[in-house]
Every structure is written in C-alpha cells, then in structure tokens.
Motif scaffolding. Structure first.
Motif, PDB file in Angstrom:
ATOM      1  N   MET A  50       8.002  13.699  85.375  1.00  0.00           N
ATOM      2  CA  MET A  50       7.356  13.737  84.062  1.00  0.00           C
ATOM      3  C   MET A  50       7.785  14.956  83.265  1.00  0.00           C
ATOM      4  SD  MET A  50       5.525  12.118  81.939  1.00  0.00           S
ATOM      5  CE  MET A  50       4.803  10.829  82.986  1.00  0.00           C
ATOM      6  N   ASP A  51       7.944  16.103  83.936  1.00  0.00           N
ATOM      7  CA  ASP A  51       8.385  17.314  83.237  1.00  0.00           C
ATOM      8  C   ASP A  51       9.772  17.121  82.634  1.00  0.00           C
ATOM      9  OD1 ASP A  51       6.055  18.609  83.868  1.00  0.00           O
ATOM     10  OD2 ASP A  51       6.864  19.540  85.690  1.00  0.00           O
ATOM     11  N   ILE A  52      10.675  16.526  83.429  1.00  0.00           N
ATOM     12  CA  ILE A  52      12.035  16.285  82.939  1.00  0.00           C
ATOM     13  C   ILE A  52      12.021  15.273  81.800  1.00  0.00           C
ATOM     14  CG2 ILE A  52      14.291  15.332  83.557  1.00  0.00           C
ATOM     15  CD1 ILE A  52      13.879  16.472  86.366  1.00  0.00           C
ATOM     16  N   LEU A  53      11.217  14.227  81.964  1.00  0.00           N
ATOM     17  CA  LEU A  53      11.120  13.195  80.932  1.00  0.00           C
ATOM     18  C   LEU A  53      10.611  13.780  79.623  1.00  0.00           C
ATOM     19  CD1 LEU A  53      11.404  10.138  80.391  1.00  0.00           C
ATOM     20  CD2 LEU A  53       9.000   9.897  81.026  1.00  0.00           C
ATOM     21  N   MET A  54       9.569  14.608  79.701  1.00  0.00           N
ATOM     22  CA  MET A  54       9.016  15.214  78.503  1.00  0.00           C
ATOM     23  C   MET A  54       9.970  16.239  77.899  1.00  0.00           C
ATOM     24  SD  MET A  54       6.357  13.541  78.030  1.00  0.00           S
ATOM     25  CE  MET A  54       5.906  14.428  76.549  1.00  0.00           C
ATOM     26  N   GLY A  55      10.744  16.914  78.763  1.00  0.00           N
ATOM     27  CA  GLY A  55      11.740  17.854  78.267  1.00  0.00           C
ATOM     28  C   GLY A  55      12.808  17.142  77.446  1.00  0.00           C
ATOM     29  N   ILE A  56      13.263  16.003  77.959  1.00  0.00           N
ATOM     30  CA  ILE A  56      14.261  15.200  77.242  1.00  0.00           C
ATOM     31  C   ILE A  56      13.683  14.688  75.927  1.00  0.00           C
ATOM     32  CG2 ILE A  56      15.613  13.063  77.304  1.00  0.00           C
ATOM     33  CD1 ILE A  56      15.849  13.463  80.340  1.00  0.00           C
ATOM     34  N   ALA A  57      12.430  14.227  75.985  1.00  0.00           N
ATOM     35  CA  ALA A  57      11.772  13.718  74.783  1.00  0.00           C
ATOM     36  C   ALA A  57      11.638  14.815  73.725  1.00  0.00           C
ATOM     37  CB  ALA A  57      10.403  13.157  75.139  1.00  0.00           C
ATOM     38  N   THR A  58      11.356  16.039  74.163  1.00  0.00           N
ATOM     39  CA  THR A  58      11.214  17.164  73.235  1.00  0.00           C
ATOM     40  C   THR A  58      12.538  17.477  72.545  1.00  0.00           C
ATOM     41  OG1 THR A  58       9.446  18.129  74.579  1.00  0.00           O
ATOM     42  CG2 THR A  58      10.553  19.590  73.018  1.00  0.00           C
ATOM     43  N   VAL A  59      13.614  17.512  73.330  1.00  0.00           N
ATOM     44  CA  VAL A  59      14.950  17.780  72.773  1.00  0.00           C
ATOM     45  C   VAL A  59      15.321  16.703  71.759  1.00  0.00           C
ATOM     46  CG1 VAL A  59      17.416  17.927  73.295  1.00  0.00           C
ATOM     47  CG2 VAL A  59      15.751  19.053  74.782  1.00  0.00           C
ATOM     48  N   LEU A  60      15.085  15.443  72.129  1.00  0.00           N
ATOM     49  CA  LEU A  60      15.396  14.340  71.220  1.00  0.00           C
ATOM     50  C   LEU A  60      14.525  14.419  69.966  1.00  0.00           C
ATOM     51  CD1 LEU A  60      15.777  11.356  73.738  1.00  0.00           C
ATOM     52  CD2 LEU A  60      17.589  12.584  72.529  1.00  0.00           C
ATOM     53  N   GLY A  61      13.263  14.858  70.145  1.00  0.00           N
ATOM     54  CA  GLY A  61      12.368  14.995  69.003  1.00  0.00           C
ATOM     55  C   GLY A  61      12.854  16.044  68.018  1.00  0.00           C
ATOM     56  N   PHE A  62      13.309  17.191  68.533  1.00  0.00           N
ATOM     57  CA  PHE A  62      13.847  18.241  67.667  1.00  0.00           C
ATOM     58  C   PHE A  62      15.115  17.762  66.963  1.00  0.00           C
ATOM     59  CE2 PHE A  62      11.232  21.400  70.003  1.00  0.00           C
ATOM     60  CZ  PHE A  62      10.753  22.106  68.913  1.00  0.00           C
ATOM     61  N   ALA A  63      15.961  17.033  67.700  1.00  0.00           N
ATOM     62  CA  ALA A  63      17.199  16.513  67.108  1.00  0.00           C
ATOM     63  C   ALA A  63      16.885  15.539  65.978  1.00  0.00           C
ATOM     64  CB  ALA A  63      18.046  15.829  68.184  1.00  0.00           C
ATOM     65  N   LEU A  64      15.897  14.665  66.219  1.00  0.00           N
ATOM     66  CA  LEU A  64      15.506  13.691  65.188  1.00  0.00           C
ATOM     67  C   LEU A  64      14.925  14.401  63.973  1.00  0.00           C
ATOM     68  CD1 LEU A  64      15.113  10.719  64.392  1.00  0.00           C
ATOM     69  CD2 LEU A  64      12.879  10.803  65.505  1.00  0.00           C
ATOM     70  N   ALA A  65      14.085  15.420  64.211  1.00  0.00           N
ATOM     71  CA  ALA A  65      13.489  16.180  63.103  1.00  0.00           C
ATOM     72  C   ALA A  65      14.576  16.869  62.279  1.00  0.00           C
ATOM     73  CB  ALA A  65      12.506  17.210  63.649  1.00  0.00           C
ATOM     74  N   PHE A  66      15.598  17.398  62.963  1.00  0.00           N
ATOM     75  CA  PHE A  66      16.701  18.076  62.262  1.00  0.00           C
ATOM     76  C   PHE A  66      17.436  17.085  61.360  1.00  0.00           C
ATOM     77  CE2 PHE A  66      21.108  19.433  61.861  1.00  0.00           C
ATOM     78  CZ  PHE A  66      20.961  20.753  61.455  1.00  0.00           C
ATOM     79  N   VAL A  67      17.715  15.901  61.898  1.00  0.00           N
ATOM     80  CA  VAL A  67      18.432  14.884  61.122  1.00  0.00           C
ATOM     81  C   VAL A  67      17.608  14.444  59.922  1.00  0.00           C
ATOM     82  CG1 VAL A  67      19.306  12.513  61.146  1.00  0.00           C
ATOM     83  CG2 VAL A  67      19.805  14.035  63.054  1.00  0.00           C
ATOM     84  N   ILE A  68      16.316  14.179  60.148  1.00  0.00           N
ATOM     85  CA  ILE A  68      15.461  13.651  59.090  1.00  0.00           C
ATOM     86  C   ILE A  68      15.165  14.681  58.010  1.00  0.00           C
ATOM     87  CG2 ILE A  68      13.149  12.775  58.566  1.00  0.00           C
ATOM     88  CD1 ILE A  68      13.162  11.362  61.252  1.00  0.00           C
ATOM     89  N   PHE A  69      14.842  15.909  58.407  1.00  0.00           N
ATOM     90  CA  PHE A  69      14.362  16.889  57.436  1.00  0.00           C
ATOM     91  C   PHE A  69      15.426  17.887  56.948  1.00  0.00           C
ATOM     92  CE2 PHE A  69      10.500  15.629  59.768  1.00  0.00           C
ATOM     93  CZ  PHE A  69       9.762  15.136  58.697  1.00  0.00           C
ATOM     94  N   PHE A  70      16.573  17.938  57.598  1.00  0.00           N
ATOM     95  CA  PHE A  70      17.626  18.851  57.155  1.00  0.00           C
ATOM     96  C   PHE A  70      18.854  18.087  56.646  1.00  0.00           C
ATOM     97  CE2 PHE A  70      15.061  21.666  59.717  1.00  0.00           C
ATOM     98  CZ  PHE A  70      15.142  22.874  59.045  1.00  0.00           C
ATOM     99  N   TRP A  71      19.353  17.176  57.487  1.00  0.00           N
ATOM    100  CA  TRP A  71      20.581  16.471  57.117  1.00  0.00           C
ATOM    101  C   TRP A  71      20.344  15.382  56.082  1.00  0.00           C
ATOM    102  CZ3 TRP A  71      22.068  11.333  57.676  1.00  0.00           C
ATOM    103  CH2 TRP A  71      23.410  11.062  57.405  1.00  0.00           C
ATOM    104  N   LEU A  72      19.309  14.566  56.257  1.00  0.00           N
ATOM    105  CA  LEU A  72      19.061  13.422  55.383  1.00  0.00           C
ATOM    106  C   LEU A  72      18.877  13.801  53.911  1.00  0.00           C
ATOM    107  CD1 LEU A  72      18.746  10.378  55.203  1.00  0.00           C
ATOM    108  CD2 LEU A  72      16.304  10.651  55.721  1.00  0.00           C
ATOM    109  N   PRO A  73      18.083  14.844  53.571  1.00  0.00           N
ATOM    110  CA  PRO A  73      17.941  15.196  52.150  1.00  0.00           C
ATOM    111  C   PRO A  73      19.275  15.562  51.501  1.00  0.00           C
ATOM    112  CG  PRO A  73      16.195  16.213  53.425  1.00  0.00           C
ATOM    113  CD  PRO A  73      17.163  15.644  54.410  1.00  0.00           C
ATOM    114  N   ILE A  74      20.142  16.280  52.248  1.00  0.00           N
ATOM    115  CA  ILE A  74      21.452  16.647  51.708  1.00  0.00           C
ATOM    116  C   ILE A  74      22.303  15.398  51.504  1.00  0.00           C
ATOM    117  CG2 ILE A  74      23.582  17.928  52.137  1.00  0.00           C
ATOM    118  CD1 ILE A  74      21.968  19.912  53.781  1.00  0.00           C
ATOM    119  N   PHE A  75      22.263  14.506  52.492  1.00  0.00           N
ATOM    120  CA  PHE A  75      23.044  13.267  52.418  1.00  0.00           C
ATOM    121  C   PHE A  75      22.606  12.429  51.221  1.00  0.00           C
ATOM    122  CE2 PHE A  75      23.382   8.726  53.409  1.00  0.00           C
ATOM    123  CZ  PHE A  75      24.744   8.616  53.641  1.00  0.00           C
ATOM    124  N   VAL A  76      21.293  12.257  51.046  1.00  0.00           N
ATOM    125  CA  VAL A  76      20.776  11.460  49.933  1.00  0.00           C
ATOM    126  C   VAL A  76      21.131  12.107  48.596  1.00  0.00           C
ATOM    127  CG1 VAL A  76      18.673  10.623  48.802  1.00  0.00           C
ATOM    128  CG2 VAL A  76      18.900  10.463  51.288  1.00  0.00           C
TER     129      VAL A  76
END
Length: 323
Positions: free
Chosen positions: A110-136
C-alpha cells in the motif's frame, strides 16, 4: 458559556474519516474507527522554523510551511486510511497481479502504491495547471494572429482559475470526496467555534460558519491572483519568441512559484489577524470556493473535528493566537 473571542493560529486538514489539527505546540489526529469510536492521537512536532531563525524569515517561512504541510498532510492521510479501515485489503477482491504484488511486497504494497499515486498526481497537476494554460494561450494567440500577446500573463492566470474551479466542481461530485469535504467543514466550524469563545459542543459548532480565511483553498486563490499580477509584469520584459516556446516559458516561470507561495502565505497570516476591506476583497474568491470544498457536516463528523481541536488547544487561549 461564552469566553473571549480571539484569532487563533490553529489550522488543520480533512482526513479520511477524520481531521488533523495543528496548534502552536503540536499536532493531533482524530479518526473515526470501524467500530464507531474516535481514535485521537497527539504528536509533538518540531518544525524547521523552530530549529533555525532563517526559516522564520517572512516569505521563506511560507515556502517552508507549504513543504512541511505537504509532507504532514500525506503522512496523516495515509494514517487515517489505515485507522479508518480503508486499507483493509482482506475485504477487497484483488486481481491476480494485485495478489502477486501483495505476496511479494507484504505490508509495503500500500505504501508503494500510494507513493506511485502521489507522483502521478503531482505530474497530472503540473500538466493541468502549468502546461495546459500555456498550451491553450499559444493556440488562442495563434488564432488571433498575436493580438493577445501583451496579455499573456493575465490570460494564463485566468485560465488557471477556470481550470481549478471546473476541476474542483467535477471532483466534488464523487461520493468519497463529498464526505471528505464534510470533514473539511467540521474542521473550519470547530475552529470558528473556538475563536468565537464558545464551548466546543456539537450544537455550538453547528451554528458556526464553515468558511475560514486561513483555509488552504483561500491560499491557492491568493497564489493564483498573485501569479496573474507577477507573471503579467514579467511577460512585459520577456521576448515574444521565448514566450511562444512552452518549455522555455515554463522554465522562466517556475522560479517564481516559491516567491508567490511565500507572499501568499504572508497574506493568509495577515488575513487571519485582520478583517479590513483589503482582506475581504482578496479573500472573497477563496471563501466563495469553500462553498465547493466544504460541506455542512453531520453530528458524528463534528464530534471528530471537536476531538482533534481539543487535543491541540492550550489552557490559555492567548498561546494559540497568531504571532
């Protein structure tokens, strides 16, 4: 019985079936267990600003506090998942692959699973809130033949706000998130009751507002508003060719994030002590957003909020005031 009203530094976070509160001297978690009882634990906390005066310097302390809150928030969230019974894998039907991972990794699964989920969550947040506004913006700017170039910082900031609001509206429709937001409401209402000088009872807490100016939601909105102002000014001095390059523009803006974060933290501290026109104007978007991120809690949820708050407040209310 009513006591003297005061502004307090106590703040917290909604957990899975629980609430975490941080006071001037420590932290407490209160979680509703599967058998219906409330497990409350108090933890002594040593913050970086207690170790070095450097970390107490305005702006710097905001950056440090944000990082510490992320770490603490993650740990307490995982703790609440375990205590509330959410991590009980015995009652969950697993796939062959999940069973194999559980056999190989044991308690670490569970610790490893949640760690992976956290990393993916930060990556998704970066794409949505940093990259996407510039792209649009780049697509819109190309469509208008560069007519909106001078307003790049402003438009990107507005796009971030729109994305954040839509994202929270969508997430708030999930059943588990709705319940989490009820615990968020209990956290705010319990603190409001304490600051109003009322005894911490379910009936008193129910009367209090679930909107609070020192909420993390307000902090995010202050950061978004500050980013619009700062990035708009910065964009005036950056060549258009650099701004059209999404990667380069991201690299240029990223160093501003800690600065914006530090300034936002100072405003939230100021808002916690004052109630003037400036505070009301800048706090208004965050307080409005709390209509989405907080929900009116049930009595059993309020009891958890009260338990966590009682564990961190001191006998002398002045000790809890914002310094």
């Amino acid at each position: 019985m009513s006591k003297k009203t005061h502004k307090t530094s106590v703040g917290g976070q909604a957990l899975i079936e629980g609430v975490m509160m941080q006071g001037p001297k420590g932290m407490a978690t209160a979680v509703r267990t599967p058998d219906g009882s409330i497990l409350t634990e108090y933890h002594q906390v040593t913050r970086l600003r207690d170790k070095s005066k450097f970390f107490s310097i305005p702006i710097i302390r905001g950056i440090v506090a944000f990082i510490e809150s992320l770490v603490t928030g993650y740990k307490t969230l995982m703790y609440s998942a375990e205590v509330s019974g959410m991590e009980d894998l015995e009652d969950v039907e697993m796939t062959r692959f999940e069973k194999w991972l559980t056999d190989k990794l044991g308690d670490k699964f569970m610790d490893i699973l949640m760690g992976i989920a956290t990393v993916l969550g930060f990556a998704l947040a970066f794409v949505i809130f940093f990259w996407l506004p510039i792209f649009v913006f780049n697509r819109l700017n190309a469509w208008t033949d560069g007519a909106i170039t001078p307003w790049q910082g402003t438009i990107e900031g507005v796009l971030k706000i729109l994305i954040f609001v839509v994202y929270m509206l969508c997430v708030s429709q999930m059943k588990d998130i709705k319940r989490l937001f009820k615990y968020h409401g209990a956290e705010h209402k319990s603190i409001a009751c304490y600051e109003a000088g009322m005894d911490l009872t379910v009936e008193n807490v129910k009367k209090c507002s679930r909107f609070h100016p020192r909420c993390g939601t307000s902090f995010i909105f202050v950061m978004l508003i500050l980013s619009i102002v700062i990035v708009t000014l910065l964009s005036l001095f950056i060549p258009d060719e650099l701004k059209k390059n999404t990667v380069l523009w991201l690299i240029i803006k990223l160093p501003l994030v800690p600065i914006i974060m530090g300034i936002g933290y100072e405003f939230i501290r100021y808002a916690g002590r004052h109630d003037n026109l400036l505070v009301k104007i800048l706090s208004a978007p965050g307080l409005w957003m709390q209509r989405i991120t907080t929900k009116e809690p049930d009595d059993d949820i309020i009891e958890v909020g009260i338990a966590s708050l009682q564990a961190v407040i001191t006998d002398n209310p002045e000790d809890d005031e914002i310094k």
